[in-house]
Design a protein around this motif. Structure first.
Motif, PDB file in Angstrom:
ATOM      1  N   GLU A  62       0.816  -1.216   0.000  1.00 51.59           N
ATOM      2  CA  GLU A  62       0.000   0.000   0.000  1.00 51.59           C
ATOM      3  C   GLU A  62       0.852   1.269   0.000  1.00 51.59           C
ATOM      4  N   GLY A  63       1.889   1.258  -0.816  1.00 52.09           N
ATOM      5  CA  GLY A  63       2.715   2.437  -1.000  1.00 52.09           C
ATOM      6  C   GLY A  63       2.353   3.151  -2.286  1.00 52.09           C
ATOM      7  N   PRO A  64       3.137   4.165  -2.654  1.00 55.32           N
ATOM      8  CA  PRO A  64       2.926   4.835  -3.936  1.00 55.32           C
ATOM      9  C   PRO A  64       3.442   3.957  -5.071  1.00 55.32           C
ATOM     10  N   SER A  65       3.314   4.422  -6.300  1.00 56.43           N
ATOM     11  CA  SER A  65       3.803   3.668  -7.452  1.00 56.43           C
ATOM     12  C   SER A  65       5.302   3.428  -7.308  1.00 56.43           C
ATOM     13  N   ALA A  66       5.661   2.168  -7.180  1.00 60.76           N
ATOM     14  CA  ALA A  66       7.055   1.799  -6.945  1.00 60.76           C
ATOM     15  C   ALA A  66       7.175   0.292  -7.038  1.00 60.76           C
ATOM     16  N   GLY A  67       8.393  -0.186  -7.007  1.00 65.50           N
ATOM     17  CA  GLY A  67       8.664  -1.607  -6.917  1.00 65.50           C
ATOM     18  C   GLY A  67       9.854  -1.795  -5.999  1.00 65.50           C
ATOM     19  N   LEU A  68      10.044  -2.987  -5.521  1.00 64.30           N
ATOM     20  CA  LEU A  68      11.146  -3.288  -4.616  1.00 64.30           C
ATOM     21  C   LEU A  68      11.819  -4.570  -5.070  1.00 64.30           C
ATOM     22  N   VAL A  69      13.149  -4.511  -5.163  1.00 65.52           N
ATOM     23  CA  VAL A  69      13.927  -5.721  -5.424  1.00 65.52           C
ATOM     24  C   VAL A  69      14.841  -5.943  -4.226  1.00 65.52           C
ATOM     25  N   ILE A  70      14.780  -7.141  -3.640  1.00 69.74           N
ATOM     26  CA  ILE A  70      15.637  -7.472  -2.509  1.00 69.74           C
ATOM     27  C   ILE A  70      16.462  -8.709  -2.854  1.00 69.74           C
ATOM     28  N   GLY A  71      17.629  -8.824  -2.197  1.00 66.33           N
ATOM     29  CA  GLY A  71      18.414 -10.029  -2.432  1.00 66.33           C
ATOM     30  C   GLY A  71      19.904  -9.845  -2.289  1.00 66.33           C
ATOM     31  N   LYS A  72      20.648 -10.614  -3.077  1.00 63.65           N
ATOM     32  CA  LYS A  72      22.107 -10.652  -2.989  1.00 63.65           C
ATOM     33  C   LYS A  72      22.709  -9.281  -3.328  1.00 63.65           C
ATOM     34  N   ALA A  94       6.250   3.265   3.594  1.00 63.93           N
ATOM     35  CA  ALA A  94       5.192   2.263   3.482  1.00 63.93           C
ATOM     36  C   ALA A  94       5.693   0.879   3.896  1.00 63.93           C
ATOM     37  N   VAL A  95       6.922   0.535   3.493  1.00 58.92           N
ATOM     38  CA  VAL A  95       7.481  -0.759   3.881  1.00 58.92           C
ATOM     39  C   VAL A  95       7.688  -0.822   5.392  1.00 58.92           C
ATOM     40  N   GLU A  96       8.214   0.262   5.955  1.00 63.89           N
ATOM     41  CA  GLU A  96       8.417   0.304   7.414  1.00 63.89           C
ATOM     42  C   GLU A  96       7.098   0.097   8.147  1.00 63.89           C
ATOM     43  N   ASP A  97       6.059   0.783   7.707  1.00 60.16           N
ATOM     44  CA  ASP A  97       4.741   0.651   8.343  1.00 60.16           C
ATOM     45  C   ASP A  97       4.181  -0.757   8.139  1.00 60.16           C
ATOM     46  N   TYR A  98       4.397  -1.312   6.953  1.00 67.03           N
ATOM     47  CA  TYR A  98       3.873  -2.642   6.639  1.00 67.03           C
ATOM     48  C   TYR A  98       4.529  -3.716   7.498  1.00 67.03           C
TER      49      TYR A  98
END
Length: 364
Positions: free
Chosen positions: A215-225, A256-260
């Motif tokens: 439930e954030g604004p228009s964005a994407g997240l990539v996590i990993g190595k 938004a990620v912190e809140d989530y």
């Protein structure tokens, strides 16, 4: 300045279809809006903002590194480009060069879906060549294994309700094959709610949509190595330039990620409780039979499902629901079977009452 539906001649929308891109995906909180406002009102060294918000998110999620991108689709394209280029600046400037031949991206056939655009379009935008493994109704670890060659750059796994759900290998099984061949595994988990599960399952890169479950604004997240994330950042010199994200959305999404992570999302139990009076109201309508159903991909999401009978088809009802203001949008994947679903995650009680009223009028 006043913003309104009338100013731009727009219809009000009740979004009972879910976190859908065509409707703007989701609503954002006051916390997120405040972070976006701070971003909009200040300047930053953008490379530093990218690195430091990534490090902050990585610490929150217990991963090596993270990168905020413009969307989950951009995440697919940039992950593919990053893993093909392997940190080469020459490749970033020349992403489709014939000098780089290791471009095959193995994808279960049942995962090559159209989610608004075909998965293969994003792979090809990243310079990859889709190699389908298995069949439309089945993909085993052996099907993936037999397609691997010296031209394989990565394995891609799509975790989505759009994909075939039966007889498909798990993320863990895909990770085992990837590790066996020393290949990176990308998991596109755009709409998934668990930000920890797929890294723990063995994925090297996991992609999330910013505006769906989070439930954030228009964005994407990539996590990993860490190395792979650094290669993704390098794409800013190449295809990533056309996919850049603004400072306001980087900061809004990080909040938004912190809140989530702190608060989570609405539980299935809560959804079922909110659905109960809604379903009761729907069952009072002529030629409608309503019940609660769980998400087809097994997520802790519950929806109202109605079976339409009588002189009007489900497709006709769907058209009439969206024709006026407020335009009511539903999930129409099973309309050919006479079934319409209502996702209430972004629908309040007043809006549910409006849906019941409109359906009553339509089904007279």
């Amino acid at each position: 300045m006043t913003i309104s539906y009338e100013k731009f001649n727009l219809k009000e929308v009740i979004n009972a279809s879910g976190r859908m891109t065509i409707l703007g995906v989701s609503k954002v909180s006051e916390n997120v809006l405040a972070a976006q406002k701070f971003g909009g009102e200040h300047f930053f060294e953008m490379s530093e903002l990218s690195i430091h918000t990534g490090a902050y998110l990585a610490k929150l999620l217990g991963v090596e590194d993270a990168q905020v991108v413009s969307s989950a689709s951009a995440g697919i394209a940039q992950c593919v480009a990053a893993l093909i280029g392997e940190g080469s600046v020459y490749h970033a400037y020349h992403p489709y060069t014939d000098k780089v031949t290791k471009r095959e991206i193995i994808l279960p056939k049942g995962h090559n879906v159209d989610y608004g655009t075909p998965v293969e379009v994003m792979v090809e935008q990243g310079g990859g060549q889709v190699v389908e493994a298995g069949y439309a109704n089945m993909c085993s670890p052996e099907h993936i294994d037999m397609m691997i060659t010296d031209q394989t750059a990565a394995i891609l796994y799509i975790k989505s309700h759009h994909t075939v759900q039966k007889s498909m290998l798990s993320v863990e099984e895909a990770a085992t094959i990837a590790q066996k061949h020393k290949l990176p595994l990308i998991v596109d988990a755009a709409a998934e709610e668990d930000l920890f599960k797929y890294i723990k399952a063995g994925a090297d890169l996991v992609i999330y949509s910013g505006a769906k479950a989070i439930e954030g604004p228009s964005a994407g997240l990539v996590i990993g190595k860490k190395d792979y994330i650094e290669w993704i950042r390098l794409q800013g010199k190449g295809i990533g330039r056309a996919m850049k994200i603004g400072k306001d959305n980087i900061l809004g999404f990080t909040q938004a990620v912190e809140d989530y992570v702190k608060n989570g999302s609405e539980s299935g139990e809560s959804m079922q409780a909110r659905l109960s009076p809604f379903i009761e109201g729907l069952n009072q309508i002529t030629n409608i039979e309503a019940k609660s159903v769980q998400d087809g991909a097994g997520r802790d999401i519950y929806r109202a499902s109605i079976k339409v009978s009588g002189t009007k088809s489900a497709k006709e009802v769907i058209q009439e629901l969206s024709a006026e203001s407020p335009a009511i949008y539903t999930r129409e994947y099973q309309a050919n079977n006479g079934i319409i679903e209502f996702d209430i995650r972004s629908v309040n009680e007043e809006e549910m009452n409006k849906i019941v009223t409109r359906l009553t009028e339509i089904m007279k």
